[in-house]
Write an enzyme that holds these catalytic residues in place. Sequence first.
Site, short mmCIF file in Angstrom:
data_model
loop_
_atom_site.label_atom_id
_atom_site.label_comp_id
_atom_site.label_asym_id
_atom_site.label_seq_id
_atom_site.Cartn_x
_atom_site.Cartn_y
_atom_site.Cartn_z
N ASP A 12 42.29 41.92 54.76
CA ASP A 12 41.20 42.45 53.95
C ASP A 12 40.45 43.44 54.86
OD1 ASP A 12 39.14 42.56 51.92
OD2 ASP A 12 37.94 41.33 53.28
N ASP A 43 36.74 44.99 54.21
CA ASP A 43 35.29 44.76 54.31
C ASP A 43 35.00 43.34 54.77
OD1 ASP A 43 34.59 47.33 53.22
OD2 ASP A 43 35.02 46.57 51.22
C1 BG6 Z 1 35.70 44.70 48.54
C2 BG6 Z 1 34.32 44.16 48.85
O1 BG6 Z 1 36.38 44.87 49.74
O2 BG6 Z 1 35.62 45.94 47.86
C3 BG6 Z 1 33.51 44.08 47.57
O3 BG6 Z 1 34.42 42.88 49.44
C4 BG6 Z 1 33.49 45.44 46.88
O4 BG6 Z 1 32.21 43.64 47.88
C5 BG6 Z 1 34.91 45.90 46.62
O5 BG6 Z 1 32.77 45.36 45.65
C6 BG6 Z 1 34.98 47.28 45.97
O6 BG6 Z 1 34.52 48.23 46.86
P1 BG6 Z 1 34.27 49.76 46.53
O7 BG6 Z 1 34.15 50.40 47.90
O8 BG6 Z 1 35.46 50.27 45.77
O9 BG6 Z 1 33.02 49.84 45.74
MG MG Z 2 36.07 41.13 52.53
#
Ligand code: BG6
Ligand code: MG
Length: 213
Positions: free
Chosen positions: A9, A11
């Site tokens: 993963d 984030d």
């Molecule tokens: C995930 C995060 O990696 O990505 C979530 O953990 C987030 O919190 C999701 O909502 C979508 O991210 P983005 O950057 O497309 O808004």
């Molecule tokens: Mg994550």
Amino acid sequence: MKFQAIIFDLDGVICFTDEYHYRAWKSMADSMGIPFDREINNRLRGVSRMASLEIILEKYQGPALSQEKKEQLARQKNDIYRESLKEMSTRDLSDEVRETLDALRAMGLKLAIGSSSKNTPFILGQIGLKGYFDAVSDGNNITRSKPDPEVFVKAAQMLGVAPEKCLVVEDAVSGAEAGHAGGMKVACLGDAALNKAGDWNMKSIRELVDIAK
Ligand code: BG6
Ligand code: MG
């Protein structure tokens, strides 16, 4: 060796953008007078942008919001979030993450990203990991977000590795569920580790080197 590939993963595992997500949602929620705290934020980990908005709106008490307004709120959050991402650089890749990735690669493992984020390519560029991974599966190539296994299944397909030979690394309970639903073993960090959602629940990403042996 137990595994042929590791799917990370992004984030909250490779970099700490999870805090930027929180601050950007908090700013959007405050502007609408919607109560939002870190406990609710933990439910957003791994969940797509629009699905995250729906979770936040559970506490919204005003008049019904049109789809257009919801998309505007998601854009408002993403604009704030992108401002934080612009400040990121190779300094935001920690030594422990960089050294762990390199050690796993030296063991002959294939390395991939499996993230719900549509900002994945931008973030990888900011932290100096553009082109580093053998495959990148992200919010731009999936239709169902975690806990659905789609993002990890696609990563495994891109790598040409069977799911049971893949180890998923996650900080989100929804992500750990997604890995398991895809027939993969899961090593957790952070919130998911606290919730004992993984087959391994780690204090440091460095533990992967022993887990993968
Ligand atoms: C995930 C995060 O990696 O990505 C979530 O953990 C987030 O919190 C999701 O909502 C979508 O991210 P983005 O950057 O497309 O808004
Ligand atoms: Mg994550």
